[in-house]
Scaffold this active site. Structure first.
Site, mmCIF file in Angstrom:
data_model
loop_
_atom_site.group_PDB
_atom_site.id
_atom_site.type_symbol
_atom_site.label_atom_id
_atom_site.label_comp_id
_atom_site.label_asym_id
_atom_site.label_seq_id
_atom_site.Cartn_x
_atom_site.Cartn_y
_atom_site.Cartn_z
ATOM 1 N N ASP A 64 3.543 4.006 8.305
ATOM 2 C CA ASP A 64 4.372 4.575 9.362
ATOM 3 C C ASP A 64 4.706 3.560 10.446
ATOM 4 O OD1 ASP A 64 4.624 7.083 8.278
ATOM 5 O OD2 ASP A 64 2.964 7.966 9.404
ATOM 6 N N LYS A 105 9.115 7.207 11.140
ATOM 7 C CA LYS A 105 10.068 8.111 11.787
ATOM 8 C C LYS A 105 10.182 7.710 13.245
ATOM 9 C CE LYS A 105 9.008 11.934 8.689
ATOM 10 N NZ LYS A 105 8.288 11.072 7.742
ATOM 11 N N MET A 133 3.172 13.038 21.847
ATOM 12 C CA MET A 133 4.635 12.995 21.727
ATOM 13 C C MET A 133 5.307 13.920 22.746
ATOM 14 S SD MET A 133 4.729 13.077 17.531
ATOM 15 C CE MET A 133 3.501 14.409 17.450
#
Length: 261
Positions: A39, A61, A176
């Protein structure tokens, strides 16, 4: 490798960024894997542990930029398992905490691919610790909730009941959450959490570039914007922030972690 005899996929937690927080098991698997799927929030130091023959596949992502869709990542894992004995799926933090590891594990099992989970140190614990904040404390909080702030609060049926969390948990650790931080703070205060509730943000926790902000809930969004905090960051809200002991915090590692857009 024969298509009828798939290899094994290891869902491995890379930890929060400091390479020394990698588990011994994760280190052993990285040093011996035939293929690596990783990632965005994985430090280069860990990628360099893989053997020369290892195939590397980036599937990170990043907000606002082209990302590899989850079904494509699932398909890559199955395909690699048909060709390789040992496939490491390396995820920042812990693979089963906001890492979609559960989805990937279920997909692999449905396709007959052996899979094993290797837990990792999550940023929600490590980043506060690296600035001296205990996320639980006997005098300040017996419960803590890990929650994602990434989803859109304005959607028809939000998955996170922020007003309910204001009443039900002694402390919140938000992953996040910077993009929606102002609305999150408004919802928490509307749910009964006082504007004077201690709050903190840790950016780039455990690695080079780590910085922190300690303030109160009512001023959190303004301070984050004024001081230009960005991702990746962890937000801590609750009385535990007042128990901060900076003298016990370890120094950040001299390692860089990619910053998502």
């Amino acid at each position: 490798m024969s298509e009828s005899i798939p290899g094994k996929v290891y869902l491995v937690g890379a930890g929060p960024g400091d390479p020394e927080l990698l588990t011994l098991k994760a280190h052993r698997l990285l040093c011996a894997c035939d293929a690596l799927v990783y990632d965005s929030l994985v430090p280069q130091t860990l990628l360099e542990l893989t053997p020369e023959h290892c195939e590397r596949h980036f599937v990170g992502k990043r907000r606002g930029h082209h990302s590899v869709p989850q079904p494509s990542t699932n398909a890559v894992l199955v395909e690699l398992a048909q060709r390789h004995r040992s496939v490491v799926r390396l995820k920042g933090g812990d693979p089963f905490l906001f890492g979609r590891g559960g989805e990937e594990a279920a997909h692999l099992v449905r396709h007959g691919v052996p899979v094993e989970v290797v837990p990792g140190v999550t940023a929600g614990i490590a980043a506060p610790a690296y600035v001296g904040i205990p996320i639980t404390h006997r005098r300040a909080g017996s419960s803590v909730t890990f929650v994602t702030g990434h989803e859109e609060i304005d959607k028809g049926r939000p998955g996170v009941d922020w007003r309910g969390l204001a009443r039900s948990s002694d402390g919140l650790v938000i992953y996040m959450g910077l993009h929606n931080l102002r609305r999150i703070c408004e919802e928490l205060m509307a749910g009964g959490l006082g504007a004077a509730t201690p709050a903190a943000v840790v950016q780039q926790g455990t690695v080079l570039g780590q910085r922190q902000l300690v303030t109160v809930l009512g001023e959190l969004a303004d301070r984050v914007e004024a001081e230009d905090f960005g991702s990746p960051s962890v937000v801590v809200i609750g009385q535990v922030v007042e128990q901060r002991v900076p003298e016990c915090a370890p120094p950040p590692a001299d390692a860089e972690m990619p910053i998502p857009f």
